[in-house]
Enzyme design. Structure first.
Site, mmCIF file in Angstrom:
data_model
loop_
_atom_site.group_PDB
_atom_site.id
_atom_site.type_symbol
_atom_site.label_atom_id
_atom_site.label_comp_id
_atom_site.label_asym_id
_atom_site.label_seq_id
_atom_site.Cartn_x
_atom_site.Cartn_y
_atom_site.Cartn_z
ATOM 1 N N HIS A 291 -18.994 72.493 9.955
ATOM 2 C CA HIS A 291 -19.976 72.083 10.975
ATOM 3 C C HIS A 291 -19.344 71.367 12.166
ATOM 4 O O HIS A 291 -19.880 70.380 12.679
ATOM 5 C CB HIS A 291 -21.052 71.208 10.348
ATOM 6 C CG HIS A 291 -21.983 71.944 9.429
ATOM 7 N ND1 HIS A 291 -22.240 73.285 9.560
ATOM 8 C CD2 HIS A 291 -22.708 71.510 8.347
ATOM 9 C CE1 HIS A 291 -23.096 73.651 8.609
ATOM 10 N NE2 HIS A 291 -23.385 72.603 7.868
ATOM 11 N N HIS B 286 -29.967 72.577 12.220
ATOM 12 C CA HIS B 286 -29.837 72.238 10.803
ATOM 13 C C HIS B 286 -30.982 71.364 10.299
ATOM 14 O O HIS B 286 -30.744 70.361 9.626
ATOM 15 C CB HIS B 286 -28.497 71.542 10.578
ATOM 16 C CG HIS B 286 -27.941 71.674 9.192
ATOM 17 N ND1 HIS B 286 -28.653 71.332 8.059
ATOM 18 C CD2 HIS B 286 -26.737 72.104 8.753
ATOM 19 C CE1 HIS B 286 -27.899 71.532 6.993
ATOM 20 N NE2 HIS B 286 -26.731 72.008 7.392
ATOM 21 N N GLU C 244 -30.480 78.337 8.493
ATOM 22 C CA GLU C 244 -29.696 78.109 9.701
ATOM 23 C C GLU C 244 -29.234 79.441 10.302
ATOM 24 O O GLU C 244 -28.296 80.061 9.790
ATOM 25 C CB GLU C 244 -28.473 77.259 9.365
ATOM 26 C CG GLU C 244 -28.790 75.966 8.646
ATOM 27 C CD GLU C 244 -27.632 75.509 7.788
ATOM 28 O OE1 GLU C 244 -26.510 75.350 8.329
ATOM 29 O OE2 GLU C 244 -27.822 75.324 6.571
#
Length: 354
Positions: free
Chosen positions: A110, A184, A319
């Site tokens: 991420h 997210h 996502e």
């Protein structure tokens, strides 16, 4: 209820270095409301109506800045430069190897230790014929978390009167680099309890199996006769603990990228539909992305917030994104962005009841 879309803002605290954080509230004529803070471009609250017309918050989040600064598993955040994992934090682009943060086991996750979810974005509110919104901007400098190129990113959140939350993401660079942005939020359409009875449909015939470090093996596996078959509505909890499937065992439930069925010439397509039977709430996700990561909060530690305890499997994430580890998987769709090109992707969350 609002007679027309509105947007307002207020201070939401500041970082240890003194940087100020603001909270923007978008509302439509139905009373649907999204709150977005400039720290991480984070949706802190999302209130929608159930079958009886009652509003409730359907995402995990906090009413204060401090818990976000202490660290969350990316509650409601904008993720960048790269959503999901890159194996061992390494990739090669145009013959040069780059080293990234390894913050997810031995992998890059991420966007790194200080990804876009931990930056203060500049913001500008607006209302137009589409709805109420906020436009966020961020400059990610050359070398940020190991990535090459100065990357200028824009994220536009728009809440419409037909109960759609639209997220438009754009980016340009001055050097070849990687970009794979996503959102997210952790959803619970019942606004309480677990999500095991939510019924999920995914427009995906295949998914990407992973190894023991959650990196894709490169295979695109058909979902037929597996716990990953959501082509027709299935309760999320129906097969979530079927550890006879090695992929369920590896993820301790679902934490996998699904390969969306794409129709030529139709960029924005429905990827997922979720129904919560008791409240009647429905969530549809439409995206231009080739994949969607489905995660069932398998590792969420109990956290008290808004008078509730956020526990394991009390929410799900969907996502929209490119596939994990795409830079090291030549058969996966490319995430390379070059000077003169524009990264652009739209995701739409549509809310309703049945």
């Amino acid at each position: 209820m609002s007679k027309s879309p509105t947007v307002s803002s207020k201070p939401f605290g500041q970082l240890p270095d003194g940087a100020k954080v603001d909270l923007y509230t978008l509302a439509n004529r139905h009373g649907t409301e999204a709150r977005i803070m400039t720290y991480g471009g984070t949706i802190t609250s999302l209130r929608t109506r159930d079958r009886a017309g009652e509003l409730a918050d359907i995402v995990l989040g906090f009413d204060e800045l401090e818990p976000y600064l202490k660290g969350t598993p990316y509650f409601g955040a904008l993720i960048g430069r790269y959503g999901n994992r890159i194996a061992k934090g390494l990739f090669t682009l145009d013959g040069k190897t780059y080293t990234l943060d390894t913050n997810g086991r031995q992998n890059h996750l991420h966007g790194g230790v200080e990804g876009f979810d931990k930056r203060v974005w500049s913001a500008q509110a607006f209302t137009d014929q589409t709805g109420a919104g906020v436009k966020l901007n961020l400059l990610s400098p050359d070398g940020d978390q190991g990535y090459p190129g100065n990357l200028r990113v824009t994220a536009v959140y728009t809440l419409t009167d037909d109960d759609r939350l639209i997220i438009d993401l754009r980016a340009v660079t001055d050097r070849p680099t990687l970009v794979n942005l996503t959102h997210h939020s952790y959803f619970n359409l019942a606004a309480e309890g677990d999500i095991l009875n939510h019924r999920l449909t995914l427009n995906a015939d295949r998914f990407t199996p992973v190894d023991s470090t959650m990196i894709p093996t490169g295979e695109l596996r058909f979902v037929n006769d597996t716990p990953f078959d959501f082509r027709k509505p299935v309760a999320i909890g129906a097969r979530i603990d079927d550890t006879r499937d090695e992929q369920i065992a590896l993820g301790h439930g679902y934490d996998h990228n699904f390969v969306l069925n794409k129709k030529a010439g139709d960029a924005l397509q429905q990827a997922a539909r979720v129904v919560e039977p008791e409240s009647g709430r429905v969530l549809e996700i439409w995206t231009e992305e080739p994949g969607i990561q489905f995660y069932t909060a398998n590792f969420l530690n109990p956290t008290l917030c808004r008078g509730k305890t956020y526990s394991r499997r009390c929410a799900f994430c969907l996502e929209p994104q490119h596939y994990p580890d795409s830079p090291n998987q030549p058969d996966f769709p490319s995430t390379v962005l070059r000077p003169g090109e524009q990264y652009a992707t739209r995701t739409v969350y549509k809310f309703g009841v049945e």
